[in-house]
Motif scaffolding. Structure first.
Motif, PDB file in Angstrom:
ATOM      1  N   ARG A  62       0.825  -1.209   0.000  1.00  0.00           N
ATOM      2  CA  ARG A  62       0.000   0.000   0.000  1.00  0.00           C
ATOM      3  C   ARG A  62       0.861   1.261   0.000  1.00  0.00           C
ATOM      4  N   VAL A  63       1.933   1.244   0.771  1.00  0.00           N
ATOM      5  CA  VAL A  63       2.825   2.404   0.815  1.00  0.00           C
ATOM      6  C   VAL A  63       3.478   2.614  -0.550  1.00  0.00           C
ATOM      7  N   LEU A  64       3.960   1.542  -1.168  1.00  0.00           N
ATOM      8  CA  LEU A  64       4.572   1.664  -2.493  1.00  0.00           C
ATOM      9  C   LEU A  64       3.565   2.136  -3.537  1.00  0.00           C
ATOM     10  N   ALA A  65       2.340   1.670  -3.438  1.00  0.00           N
ATOM     11  CA  ALA A  65       1.306   2.120  -4.376  1.00  0.00           C
ATOM     12  C   ALA A  65       1.046   3.619  -4.220  1.00  0.00           C
ATOM     13  N   CYS A  66       0.996   4.094  -2.991  1.00  0.00           N
ATOM     14  CA  CYS A  66       0.811   5.538  -2.766  1.00  0.00           C
ATOM     15  C   CYS A  66       1.980   6.333  -3.325  1.00  0.00           C
ATOM     16  N   MET A  67       3.194   5.831  -3.102  1.00  0.00           N
ATOM     17  CA  MET A  67       4.378   6.540  -3.587  1.00  0.00           C
ATOM     18  C   MET A  67       4.441   6.563  -5.118  1.00  0.00           C
ATOM     19  N   ALA A  68       3.952   5.519  -5.745  1.00  0.00           N
ATOM     20  CA  ALA A  68       3.996   5.467  -7.205  1.00  0.00           C
ATOM     21  C   ALA A  68       2.866   6.263  -7.848  1.00  0.00           C
ATOM     22  N   MET A  69       1.696   6.255  -7.239  1.00  0.00           N
ATOM     23  CA  MET A  69       0.529   6.858  -7.881  1.00  0.00           C
ATOM     24  C   MET A  69       0.356   8.344  -7.604  1.00  0.00           C
TER      25      MET A  69
END
Length: 176
Positions: A62-69
């Motif tokens: 979830r953290v990586l998804a937030c950072m990417a999006m």
């Protein structure tokens, strides 16, 4: 002069910050509530009992998804803001889109675009981390899930504003 002000303010501050605050409200509450309900219904405990790391499986993704999006959403917000700025300017004084964009981007360099985009990745890290932390430490049944969702939004918004202040100072020191 108005196109330059619109483009510069959207690219530098308004686009990244407002997008991050909106995302913290939407995604922060969702992550906090979803992970909170998983904690309350003991799904996270079941993952731990199965030798699956819930922090790797649930929080890190979830953290990586937030950072990417968040940088991509900021690009969409900047585009929409510039387009609506043109519409508002055209309602007052008719001007072609090409002239508006030429005047708006005349003094914008690629280097003006990189630090705000980097900021949005940091904002994504903050949103994801705070929301996952609040969701993973939920207690007290459904009332606790509501508290986790609310506190994740409030804390993420506060940390975004604080991080923005700090990063603006750092960017001014490094890039001026």
């Amino acid at each position: 002069m108005l196109p330059a002000v619109i483009v510069f303010s959207l690219l530098k501050e308004t686009g990244p910050t407002i997008t991050a605050l909106v995302l913290s409200g939407r995604v922060g509450a969702g992550f906090g509530a979803e992970l909170g309900s998983m904690k309350i219904t003991e799904q996270i405990d079941a993952m731990e009992a199965s030798a699956v790391d819930p922090y790797k499986c649930l929080a890190a993704t979830r953290v990586l998804a937030c950072m990417a999006m968040l940088p991509l959403l900021t690009l969409a917000a900047d585009f929409s803001g510039i387009l609506m700025g043109w519409v508002a300017n055209t309602l007052l004084e008719p001007v072609s889109l090409r002239l508006f964009l030429n005047n708006g981007f005349k003094n914008v360099r690629f280097g003006d675009f990189i630090p705000p985009t980097f900021k949005t990745a940091i904002f994504g890290l903050i949103i994801g981390s705070v929301a996952c932390f609040q969701g993973m430490r939920t207690q007290g049944g459904t009332e606790g899930v509501g508290r986790a969702a609310t506190s994740s939004v409030v804390l993420a918004s506060l940390f975004i504003i604080l991080a923005d202040v700090v990063m603006v100072r750092v960017i001014l020191l490094l890039y001026s």
